[in-house]
Every structure is written in structure tokens, then in C-alpha cells.
Design a protein around this motif. Structure first.
Motif, PDB file in Angstrom:
ATOM      1  N   LYS A 103     -12.551  37.449  22.829  1.00 42.44           N
ATOM      2  CA  LYS A 103     -12.114  37.299  21.442  1.00 42.44           C
ATOM      3  C   LYS A 103     -11.778  35.836  21.138  1.00 42.44           C
ATOM      4  N   LEU A 104     -11.106  35.166  22.047  1.00 42.17           N
ATOM      5  CA  LEU A 104     -10.737  33.763  21.827  1.00 42.17           C
ATOM      6  C   LEU A 104     -11.974  32.869  21.736  1.00 42.17           C
ATOM      7  N   ARG A 105     -12.951  33.131  22.589  1.00 43.62           N
ATOM      8  CA  ARG A 105     -14.188  32.343  22.510  1.00 43.62           C
ATOM      9  C   ARG A 105     -14.902  32.580  21.180  1.00 43.62           C
ATOM     10  N   GLU A 106     -14.879  33.816  20.724  1.00 41.85           N
ATOM     11  CA  GLU A 106     -15.535  34.130  19.457  1.00 41.85           C
ATOM     12  C   GLU A 106     -14.786  33.527  18.273  1.00 41.85           C
ATOM     13  N   TYR A 107     -13.472  33.420  18.373  1.00 40.28           N
ATOM     14  CA  TYR A 107     -12.715  32.715  17.336  1.00 40.28           C
ATOM     15  C   TYR A 107     -13.220  31.280  17.191  1.00 40.28           C
ATOM     16  N   ILE A 108     -13.393  30.611  18.312  1.00 45.12           N
ATOM     17  CA  ILE A 108     -13.868  29.230  18.276  1.00 45.12           C
ATOM     18  C   ILE A 108     -15.267  29.154  17.691  1.00 45.12           C
ATOM     19  N   THR A 109     -16.117  30.088  18.072  1.00 47.01           N
ATOM     20  CA  THR A 109     -17.470  30.128  17.507  1.00 47.01           C
ATOM     21  C   THR A 109     -17.417  30.313  15.991  1.00 47.01           C
ATOM     22  N   ALA A 110     -16.458  31.093  15.521  1.00 47.09           N
ATOM     23  CA  ALA A 110     -16.315  31.341  14.084  1.00 47.09           C
ATOM     24  C   ALA A 110     -15.783  30.124  13.336  1.00 47.09           C
ATOM     25  N   GLY A 111     -15.218  29.149  14.058  1.00 42.66           N
ATOM     26  CA  GLY A 111     -14.713  27.940  13.413  1.00 42.66           C
ATOM     27  C   GLY A 111     -13.213  27.754  13.505  1.00 42.66           C
ATOM     28  N   VAL A 130     -11.403  22.407   0.628  1.00 44.57           N
ATOM     29  CA  VAL A 130     -10.442  23.089   1.502  1.00 44.57           C
ATOM     30  C   VAL A 130     -10.217  22.255   2.758  1.00 44.57           C
ATOM     31  N   ILE A 131      -8.956  21.852   2.983  1.00 43.48           N
ATOM     32  CA  ILE A 131      -8.638  21.038   4.161  1.00 43.48           C
ATOM     33  C   ILE A 131      -7.974  21.849   5.264  1.00 43.48           C
ATOM     34  N   SER A 132      -7.465  23.041   4.939  1.00 41.92           N
ATOM     35  CA  SER A 132      -6.849  23.874   5.977  1.00 41.92           C
ATOM     36  C   SER A 132      -6.892  25.338   5.566  1.00 41.92           C
ATOM     37  N   VAL A 133      -6.995  26.188   6.575  1.00 45.34           N
ATOM     38  CA  VAL A 133      -6.928  27.640   6.401  1.00 45.34           C
ATOM     39  C   VAL A 133      -5.953  28.157   7.446  1.00 45.34           C
ATOM     40  N   PHE A 134      -5.032  29.010   7.029  1.00 42.63           N
ATOM     41  CA  PHE A 134      -4.025  29.520   7.959  1.00 42.63           C
ATOM     42  C   PHE A 134      -3.987  31.041   7.868  1.00 42.63           C
ATOM     43  N   TRP A 135      -4.283  31.686   8.999  1.00 41.83           N
ATOM     44  CA  TRP A 135      -4.202  33.140   9.096  1.00 41.83           C
ATOM     45  C   TRP A 135      -2.801  33.516   9.592  1.00 41.83           C
ATOM     46  N   GLY A 136      -2.005  34.156   8.718  1.00 42.68           N
ATOM     47  CA  GLY A 136      -0.659  34.546   9.105  1.00 42.68           C
ATOM     48  C   GLY A 136      -0.440  36.037   8.917  1.00 42.68           C
ATOM     49  N   GLY A 137       0.758  36.491   9.266  1.00 43.22           N
ATOM     50  CA  GLY A 137       0.989  37.925   9.170  1.00 43.22           C
ATOM     51  C   GLY A 137       2.449  38.297   9.336  1.00 43.22           C
ATOM     52  N   GLY A 138       2.691  39.541   9.907  1.00 44.67           N
ATOM     53  CA  GLY A 138       1.780  40.315  10.691  1.00 44.67           C
ATOM     54  C   GLY A 138       1.219  39.589  11.918  1.00 44.67           C
ATOM     55  N   THR A 139       0.207  40.199  12.466  1.00 47.40           N
ATOM     56  CA  THR A 139      -0.460  39.664  13.653  1.00 47.40           C
ATOM     57  C   THR A 139      -1.957  39.602  13.380  1.00 47.40           C
ATOM     58  N   PRO A 140      -2.456  38.466  12.860  1.00 48.77           N
ATOM     59  CA  PRO A 140      -3.879  38.358  12.544  1.00 48.77           C
ATOM     60  C   PRO A 140      -4.791  38.591  13.742  1.00 48.77           C
ATOM     61  N   SER A 141      -4.296  38.301  14.951  1.00 50.55           N
ATOM     62  CA  SER A 141      -5.144  38.456  16.135  1.00 50.55           C
ATOM     63  C   SER A 141      -5.427  39.915  16.471  1.00 50.55           C
ATOM     64  N   LEU A 142      -4.844  40.856  15.726  1.00 47.09           N
ATOM     65  CA  LEU A 142      -5.214  42.262  15.890  1.00 47.09           C
ATOM     66  C   LEU A 142      -6.594  42.551  15.317  1.00 47.09           C
ATOM     67  N   LEU A 143      -7.044  41.707  14.381  1.00 47.46           N
ATOM     68  CA  LEU A 143      -8.347  41.940  13.769  1.00 47.46           C
ATOM     69  C   LEU A 143      -9.467  41.749  14.783  1.00 47.46           C
ATOM     70  N   GLY A 144     -10.504  42.535  14.627  1.00 46.68           N
ATOM     71  CA  GLY A 144     -11.700  42.318  15.419  1.00 46.68           C
ATOM     72  C   GLY A 144     -12.355  41.008  15.030  1.00 46.68           C
ATOM     73  N   THR A 145     -13.103  40.424  15.949  1.00 44.25           N
ATOM     74  CA  THR A 145     -13.715  39.126  15.681  1.00 44.25           C
ATOM     75  C   THR A 145     -14.762  39.210  14.575  1.00 44.25           C
ATOM     76  N   ALA A 146     -15.404  40.351  14.420  1.00 49.61           N
ATOM     77  CA  ALA A 146     -16.378  40.496  13.335  1.00 49.61           C
ATOM     78  C   ALA A 146     -15.701  40.329  11.987  1.00 49.61           C
ATOM     79  N   ALA A 147     -14.518  40.928  11.841  1.00 46.20           N
ATOM     80  CA  ALA A 147     -13.792  40.818  10.579  1.00 46.20           C
ATOM     81  C   ALA A 147     -13.384  39.373  10.306  1.00 46.20           C
ATOM     82  N   VAL A 148     -12.861  38.696  11.331  1.00 48.58           N
ATOM     83  CA  VAL A 148     -12.453  37.298  11.170  1.00 48.58           C
ATOM     84  C   VAL A 148     -13.656  36.437  10.797  1.00 48.58           C
ATOM     85  N   THR A 149     -14.764  36.637  11.479  1.00 47.86           N
ATOM     86  CA  THR A 149     -15.978  35.868  11.203  1.00 47.86           C
ATOM     87  C   THR A 149     -16.462  36.102   9.776  1.00 47.86           C
TER      88      THR A 149
END
Length: 422
Positions: free
Chosen positions: A131-139, A81-100
Motif C-alpha cells: 500500500k505504501l509503495r502504491e501511495y508513492i506511485t499515486a503521487g 494547487v501547491i498542496s493536498v492533505f488527506w486527513g481524518g479519521g484515518t485516510p490510510s484505511l482507504l484502498g489504494t485504488a480509491a486514493v489513486t
């Protein structure tokens, strides 16, 4: 290993924009029934809502998504896997736990490249600094912020949930959180928009120095509220629309952005890896409601109706160790899951896509790559069309590459249509 890109569709949004015809639903609309709800702790919406149903609905969807990702993993054991793209909708509505959790599911079951590009789309007002910091922590290492316009009146006319100030706050938080790769989405030809106001948007955005800018003209899609109400507004004329189109290139070029695709601009080294996979016909698989896939020249899409998507994921579980009953691997109509019909692209369809997708990129298409993929010289198939396009100064051949001229970019839809073989 072969390369693979992954798209993850999150169909929730705060509310539908007036121009939007994407597969998305306002939160609280109850996509999934209580009977499908599952209760992974922390998978819910990171937002105060009108009740527990919203959280249950989100949890149900995230759990279905994780199940689909897991059940399909063995198909792609030979891919990286070289790329992952979260699209929507509005993916940033998800809680960071769900994204992680979803990203961890991917990392546990798929071969992820060390430098994998992971993008999440975000609307202003739907993220916090934490939330933004946790996104980065998640990768997550790339964020795409939907601005569309720097003019609050224009934003209101198209039903955006934010104003320009909210966008600036989101952009600043993303930078402070550590995002070094930010895209900003813009739109031209909006109701009430002038060439002057559009230029102001371009200059304000360029002054922020994002790494990437996507700029598209509004298309009025039948069935959207804005289409139905278009008589209430003054839209830019064709001449003004064209002036905005030309202004995008000249303004962004003067600010250090190179145009690498008809509607996309980047600073050196920041072209969107994920979107280039689409234009270059690489393998990609989509997870989630209505998500599209194309692997080994076979194309399919997930069900677009929530109940059928639930049945599809359930069917994957029941069929995971069985053949699906059809020569091309699809389930028969009567089986649980309603598996998507898989379209095996013909050689002609593959060549058409090679041309009209590849020509969207400023580098054009490679004659050598065409021969390697199809076993024929490009001139054997498209000689007459190419000569016509060269005469009209719409295409140019430079060494191995055939690409649009400046005039060709202006009439790109006409050029692309010429490469249809049937």
C-alpha cells in the motif's frame, strides 16, 4: 496563477480514540445509506471487514468525494494547487485504488504544481508495504504517522489501536517504500505520563530522524470518553505539563530540529507547506464531510451530517449551471443541497486572523505584508497592544517582522487574545 491548497476529509477510523472529538466514525457504523451507494470497482476498504456494507459505505463516500471535487473544479481554474492533505479519521484505511482515483480526479481537473506536496495521515497497523509503495506511485510524497507516545501503557490509556512496535514497523515500511518526508505526531500531558516517559518518547522518535515532528499537549474535550473518565487517571500537573513543553523544544533542538511553529518542528527544508497555508491565511478548499474552506476571505464548511452531505453534492450537480439565489452565492434554504452558509470576513476579522495565526509561526508577522493586505500600517491598528506586548517582553520587532519572544511563546494564548478587535 494564485496558489491553492486542498484538504480531503476521510471520516473513517478503526475506532475512535478516547480523546478524539474530530468528525470521524468507526468503520461499519454505516455513514451512508444503501440508496447512495455507487459501485466503482476497487474503491473499497483495503481491510477484511464484517461484511459488504463497509465496502459499499466506503465506495459511496469516495464517489461522492470525486463528484464534489469535479463539480467544484471550475471555481478554481485560476489557481495552482501547491498542496493536498488527506486527513481524518484515518485516510490510510482507504484502498489504494480509491486514493489513486481521487488524486487522478484532482490532476485531471485542477492545475497541480510540479512540486505539489501531497500528504496522507496514517495510523500504525492500517498500511502494508504494498500500500505504501502504491501511495508513492499515486503521487503521495509525504506521510504523517500518528504515534502519540512510545509507551505502550500510555497508548492503551488513550485508546490507540497500536503499540510502539507496530509504529516502528510502519515507519520502517514507509522508509523502505521510498518516503523521504515523514512526520510523526506526538502528544504530551497524557494520563499516567511522566516527564521522564515523555522525554523517552522524544528521544526515541528523534533517533529515527523523521523530517518533521508535531508535538501537542492533550486537551480534554468535553463529551469524549477520556473527559468523562478523567477521574480514573493521574494526569500531569501544570508544572509537569510546562516542563514537558519546554523539554520538547530543548530536546528536539539538540537533535537538529528547528521550531518553525508553536507545536511543529522540522529539519531544514521540510516545513509542512500545507499547514503554513493555514497560518499565513492562504486560500484553501476542503472536500468531504465537514471539510472547511477559506478562499478570497470567504469562509465556509461542508455539512457535517452524512445525509446532508449527500444532499449537498446532489445539489451541486443541480445548481452547477445556475446562480444559487443569493447575493453571496449561497443557495436559499429551501433549495436542494443545503449549501453551506458563506461567511465573508470583515476587514477587522481578517486583521485579527493575520495576527493570531501568523504569530504562531516563529518568524512572526510581516509589517510590510500587513500594510499591503489592509492598506494601513500595523501600528495604526495595533499600536497600543504592540507597545504593551513589547513592554512585557512578550513580542519583539526585528526589522520587518514582529514575533513572539521565548516568554511570549510560553503565554501565547494570552498574547493572541490581545489582538482581538471586538
Amino acid at each position: 496563477m494564485r496558489e491553492l491548497s486542498i484538504y480531503i476529509h476521510i471520516p473513517y477510523c478503526v475506532r475512535k480514540c478516547l480523546y478524539c472529538d474530530f468528525l470521524s466514525f468507526p468503520i461499519g457504523s454505516g455513514l451512508l445509506t444503501d440508496s447512495t451507494a455507487m459501485t466503482d470497482e476497487g474503491s473499497g476498504l483495503d481491510r477484511k471487514g464484517p461484511g459488504g456494507q463497509i465496502v459499499r459505505d466506503i465506495e459511496s463516500y469516495v464517489n461522492l468525494l470525486k463528484r464534489e471535487i469535479t463539480l467544484e473544479a471550475d471555481r478554481y481554474s485560476g489557481h495552482q494547487v501547491i498542496s493536498v492533505f488527506w486527513g481524518g479519521g484515518t485516510p490510510s484505511l482507504l484502498g489504494t485504488a480509491a486514493v489513486t482515483e481521487v488524486i487522478e480526479t484532482l490532476r485531471n481537473r485542477y492545475h497541480m504544481a510540479a512540486d505539489v506536496e501531497i500528504t496522507i495521515e496514517a495510523n500504525p497497523g492500517t498500511v502494508t508495504a504494498d500500500k505504501l509503495r502504491e501511495y508513492i506511485t499515486a503521487g503521495i510524497n509525504r506521510i504523517s504517522i500518528g504515534l502519540q507516545s512510545a509507551d505502550d501503557r500510555e497508548l492503551a490509556r488513550i485508546g490507540r489501536i497500536h503499540d510502539y512496535r507496530a509504529f516502528l514497523e510502519t515507519y520502517k515500511m514507509a522508509r523502505e517504500a521510498g518516503f523521504g518526508n515523514i512526520n510523526i505526531d506526538l502528544m504530551a500531558a497524557l494520563p499516567g505520563q511522566s516527564v521522564k516517559s515523555y522525554e523517552e518518547t522524544l528521544r526515541r522518535v528523534a533517533a529515527l530522524c523523521p523530517e518533521h515532528i508535531s508535538a501537542y499537549s492533550l486537551i480534554l474535550e468535553e463529551g469524549t470518553p477520556l473527559y468523562e473518565r478523567q477521574g480514573e487517571y493521574r494526569f500531569p500537573t501544570e508544572e509537569e505539563d510546562r516542563e514537558m513543553y519546554l523539554l520538547t523544544d530543548s530536546c528536539l533542538a539538540s537533535c537538529g530540529y528547528h521550531r518553525y511553529e508553536i507545536s511543529n518542528y522540522a529539519r531544514e527544508g521540510f516545513e509542512c507547506r500545507h499547514n503554513k497555508v493555514y497560518w499565513q491565511r492562504g486560500d484553501y478548499v476542503g472536500f468531504g464531510l465537514g471539510a472547511a474552506s477559506m478562499v478570497d476571505n470567504i469562509r465556509w464548511s461542508n455539512p457535517t451530517e452524512p445525509e446532508k452531505y449527500v444532499a449537498y453534492v446532489t445539489g451541486l450537480e443541480k445548481e452547477s449551471d445556475k446562480t444559487t439565489g443569493e447575493e453571496d452565492g449561497q443557495a436559499s434554504a429551501g433549495k436542494t443541497g443545503g449549501f453551506p452558509v458563506r461567511q465573508i470576513l470583515t476587514g477587522e476579522e481578517q486583521m485579527e486572523e493575520f495576527m493570531f495565526l501568523g504569530l504562531r509561526m516563529m518568524c512572526g508577522v510581516s509589517r510590510r505584508a500587513f500594510q499591503e493586505q489592509f492598506g494601513r500600517q500595523i501600528e495604526e491598528v495595533y499600536g497600543e497592544v504592540l507597545r504593551k506586548m513589547y513592554r512585557q517582553n512578550l513580542l519583539v520587532c526585528e526589522s520587518d517582522h514582529i514575533k513572539l519572544t521565548t516568554l511570549g511563546i510560553d503565554v501565547s494564548n494570552y498574547v493572541m487574545a490581545e489582538f482581538l478587535l471586538v
